[in-house]
Design a protein around this motif. Structure first.
Motif, PDB file in Angstrom:
ATOM      1  N   ARG A  75       0.835  -1.216   0.000  1.00 14.33           N
ATOM      2  CA  ARG A  75       0.000   0.000   0.000  1.00 14.33           C
ATOM      3  C   ARG A  75       0.859   1.251   0.000  1.00 14.33           C
ATOM      4  O   ARG A  75       0.553   2.233  -0.672  1.00 14.33           O
ATOM      5  CB  ARG A  75      -0.932   0.018   1.221  1.00 14.33           C
ATOM      6  N   ARG A  76       1.913   1.226   0.782  1.00 12.44           N
ATOM      7  CA  ARG A  76       2.814   2.377   0.864  1.00 12.44           C
ATOM      8  C   ARG A  76       3.503   2.623  -0.479  1.00 12.44           C
ATOM      9  O   ARG A  76       3.617   3.770  -0.931  1.00 12.44           O
ATOM     10  CB  ARG A  76       3.855   2.098   1.957  1.00 12.44           C
ATOM     11  N   GLU A  77       3.955   1.551  -1.120  1.00 16.27           N
ATOM     12  CA  GLU A  77       4.607   1.680  -2.426  1.00 16.27           C
ATOM     13  C   GLU A  77       3.623   2.214  -3.468  1.00 16.27           C
ATOM     14  O   GLU A  77       3.968   3.058  -4.289  1.00 16.27           O
ATOM     15  CB  GLU A  77       5.189   0.341  -2.884  1.00 16.27           C
ATOM     16  N   ARG A  78       2.390   1.713  -3.420  1.00  9.96           N
ATOM     17  CA  ARG A  78       1.361   2.170  -4.363  1.00  9.96           C
ATOM     18  C   ARG A  78       1.098   3.665  -4.174  1.00  9.96           C
ATOM     19  O   ARG A  78       0.974   4.411  -5.151  1.00  9.96           O
ATOM     20  CB  ARG A  78       0.076   1.362  -4.176  1.00  9.96           C
ATOM     21  N   TYR A  79       1.009   4.093  -2.920  1.00  8.33           N
ATOM     22  CA  TYR A  79       0.799   5.513  -2.627  1.00  8.33           C
ATOM     23  C   TYR A  79       1.927   6.350  -3.259  1.00  8.33           C
ATOM     24  O   TYR A  79       1.669   7.357  -3.932  1.00  8.33           O
ATOM     25  CB  TYR A  79       0.750   5.748  -1.111  1.00  8.33           C
ATOM     26  N   CYS A  80       3.166   5.925  -3.058  1.00 13.83           N
ATOM     27  CA  CYS A  80       4.307   6.669  -3.618  1.00 13.83           C
ATOM     28  C   CYS A  80       4.303   6.632  -5.140  1.00 13.83           C
ATOM     29  O   CYS A  80       4.648   7.620  -5.799  1.00 13.83           O
ATOM     30  CB  CYS A  80       5.617   6.127  -3.068  1.00 13.83           C
ATOM     31  N   ASP A  81       3.877   5.491  -5.715  1.00 11.44           N
ATOM     32  CA  ASP A  81       3.774   5.389  -7.180  1.00 11.44           C
ATOM     33  C   ASP A  81       2.739   6.378  -7.721  1.00 11.44           C
ATOM     34  O   ASP A  81       2.982   7.057  -8.722  1.00 11.44           O
ATOM     35  CB  ASP A  81       3.353   3.974  -7.597  1.00 11.44           C
ATOM     36  N   VAL A  82       1.590   6.434  -7.065  1.00  4.59           N
ATOM     37  CA  VAL A  82       0.489   7.280  -7.542  1.00  4.59           C
ATOM     38  C   VAL A  82       0.853   8.760  -7.425  1.00  4.59           C
ATOM     39  O   VAL A  82       0.704   9.531  -8.383  1.00  4.59           O
ATOM     40  CB  VAL A  82      -0.816   6.969  -6.784  1.00  4.59           C
ATOM     41  N   VAL A  83       1.339   9.176  -6.271  1.00  4.73           N
ATOM     42  CA  VAL A  83       1.665  10.597  -6.066  1.00  4.73           C
ATOM     43  C   VAL A  83       2.809  11.021  -6.989  1.00  4.73           C
ATOM     44  O   VAL A  83       2.765  12.097  -7.586  1.00  4.73           O
ATOM     45  CB  VAL A  83       1.978  10.911  -4.589  1.00  4.73           C
ATOM     46  N   SER A  84       3.809  10.162  -7.145  1.00  2.58           N
ATOM     47  CA  SER A  84       4.920  10.523  -8.031  1.00  2.58           C
ATOM     48  C   SER A  84       4.451  10.602  -9.487  1.00  2.58           C
ATOM     49  O   SER A  84       4.858  11.504 -10.217  1.00  2.58           O
ATOM     50  CB  SER A  84       6.114   9.582  -7.875  1.00  2.58           C
ATOM     51  N   ALA A 109       4.818   7.763 -23.248  1.00  4.53           N
ATOM     52  CA  ALA A 109       5.656   7.780 -22.043  1.00  4.53           C
ATOM     53  C   ALA A 109       6.997   8.451 -22.336  1.00  4.53           C
ATOM     54  O   ALA A 109       7.472   9.291 -21.562  1.00  4.53           O
ATOM     55  CB  ALA A 109       5.865   6.357 -21.525  1.00  4.53           C
ATOM     56  N   TYR A 110       7.587   8.097 -23.470  1.00  3.71           N
ATOM     57  CA  TYR A 110       8.876   8.672 -23.861  1.00  3.71           C
ATOM     58  C   TYR A 110       8.771  10.187 -23.979  1.00  3.71           C
ATOM     59  O   TYR A 110       9.600  10.939 -23.459  1.00  3.71           O
ATOM     60  CB  TYR A 110       9.344   8.050 -25.178  1.00  3.71           C
ATOM     61  N   GLU A 111       7.722  10.629 -24.649  1.00  5.05           N
ATOM     62  CA  GLU A 111       7.479  12.062 -24.856  1.00  5.05           C
ATOM     63  C   GLU A 111       7.313  12.796 -23.521  1.00  5.05           C
ATOM     64  O   GLU A 111       7.745  13.943 -23.371  1.00  5.05           O
ATOM     65  CB  GLU A 111       6.215  12.220 -25.714  1.00  5.05           C
ATOM     66  N   LEU A 112       6.708  12.138 -22.544  1.00  6.25           N
ATOM     67  CA  LEU A 112       6.452  12.753 -21.227  1.00  6.25           C
ATOM     68  C   LEU A 112       7.644  12.628 -20.277  1.00  6.25           C
ATOM     69  O   LEU A 112       7.601  13.145 -19.156  1.00  6.25           O
ATOM     70  CB  LEU A 112       5.220  12.107 -20.589  1.00  6.25           C
ATOM     71  N   GLY A 113       8.677  11.938 -20.706  1.00  5.78           N
ATOM     72  CA  GLY A 113       9.859  11.769 -19.852  1.00  5.78           C
ATOM     73  C   GLY A 113       9.624  10.832 -18.681  1.00  5.78           C
ATOM     74  O   GLY A 113      10.215  10.994 -17.623  1.00  5.78           O
ATOM     75  N   VAL A 114       8.743   9.850 -18.886  1.00  2.80           N
ATOM     76  CA  VAL A 114       8.452   8.880 -17.823  1.00  2.80           C
ATOM     77  C   VAL A 114       8.584   7.459 -18.358  1.00  2.80           C
ATOM     78  O   VAL A 114       8.629   7.236 -19.568  1.00  2.80           O
ATOM     79  CB  VAL A 114       7.030   9.064 -17.223  1.00  2.80           C
ATOM     80  N   LEU A 119       3.390   5.875 -16.557  1.00  3.77           N
ATOM     81  CA  LEU A 119       2.236   6.238 -17.382  1.00  3.77           C
ATOM     82  C   LEU A 119       1.035   5.353 -17.032  1.00  3.77           C
ATOM     83  O   LEU A 119      -0.082   5.847 -16.855  1.00  3.77           O
ATOM     84  CB  LEU A 119       2.566   6.116 -18.869  1.00  3.77           C
ATOM     85  N   ASN A 120       1.264   4.045 -16.904  1.00  2.00           N
ATOM     86  CA  ASN A 120       0.177   3.122 -16.550  1.00  2.00           C
ATOM     87  C   ASN A 120      -0.452   3.479 -15.210  1.00  2.00           C
ATOM     88  O   ASN A 120      -1.679   3.456 -15.065  1.00  2.00           O
ATOM     89  CB  ASN A 120       0.676   1.676 -16.513  1.00  2.00           C
ATOM     90  N   THR A 121       0.381   3.798 -14.230  1.00  2.00           N
ATOM     91  CA  THR A 121      -0.117   4.187 -12.906  1.00  2.00           C
ATOM     92  C   THR A 121      -1.010   5.420 -13.024  1.00  2.00           C
ATOM     93  O   THR A 121      -2.102   5.467 -12.453  1.00  2.00           O
ATOM     94  CB  THR A 121       1.053   4.476 -11.940  1.00  2.00           C
ATOM     95  N   TYR A 122      -0.541   6.420 -13.769  1.00  2.00           N
ATOM     96  CA  TYR A 122      -1.316   7.649 -13.944  1.00  2.00           C
ATOM     97  C   TYR A 122      -2.660   7.338 -14.589  1.00  2.00           C
ATOM     98  O   TYR A 122      -3.706   7.826 -14.150  1.00  2.00           O
ATOM     99  CB  TYR A 122      -0.530   8.661 -14.795  1.00  2.00           C
ATOM    100  N   LEU A 123      -2.649   6.537 -15.652  1.00  2.00           N
ATOM    101  CA  LEU A 123      -3.877   6.217 -16.392  1.00  2.00           C
ATOM    102  C   LEU A 123      -4.868   5.441 -15.516  1.00  2.00           C
ATOM    103  O   LEU A 123      -6.073   5.717 -15.536  1.00  2.00           O
ATOM    104  CB  LEU A 123      -3.553   5.424 -17.654  1.00  2.00           C
TER     105      LEU A 123
END
Length: 136
Positions: A75-84, A109-114, A119-123
């Motif tokens: 859960r903690r890792e997921r939180y950090c993934d989402v916020v980042s 993803a390449y264009e966004l520098g991620v 990108l998957n997490t954000y989506l």
């Protein structure tokens, strides 16, 4: 032209120390506590940018260091993934990149520098929050 979130500048502003050293255990990075982050020198710029953004959140929360993969709190890792992911991707830039590269999430993803994972997490989070997916 896109204004990118710069985790190195952010770490400096927050008074955190980023060590360009291999954390061991096959980890890309590790929060050591006391505002100190180890970041593997083997990472590409894109991987390093995303990984450091994630570790900054551990440092902001002053999380207990977890040097072993099997100890990771999901859960903690997921939180950090989402916020980042939310810090690393500006929505308008995503919409623009998706219009330039429809059906090609790796190019987006390449264009966004991620990384593709960020990108998957954000989506996923956008879909969950907005109740509708962004088509990429």
């Amino acid at each position: 032209n896109m204004a990118l979130y710069d985790p190195w500048a952010h770490a400096r502003e927050l008074g955190f120390l980023v060590l360009n050293e291999q954390p061991g255990c096959g980890l890309a990075a590790l929060y050591l506590g006391d505002g100190v982050i180890m970041l593997s020198p083997k990472l590409s710029w894109r991987q390093a940018r995303c990984t450091l953004a994630h570790e900054i959140i551990h440092a902001e929360r002053d999380d207990e260091p977890m040097p072993h993969m099997h100890d990771l709190d999901v859960r903690r890792e997921r939180y950090c993934d989402v916020v980042s992911a939310q810090r690393l991707i500006f929505h308008r830039d995503l919409v623009k990149a998706a219009s330039h590269y429809p059906g090609n999430p790796f190019a987006i993803a390449y264009e966004l520098g991620v990384t593709h994972n960020v990108l998957n997490t954000y989506l996923q989070e956008y879909h969950a929050a907005a109740g509708k997916p962004i088509m990429v």
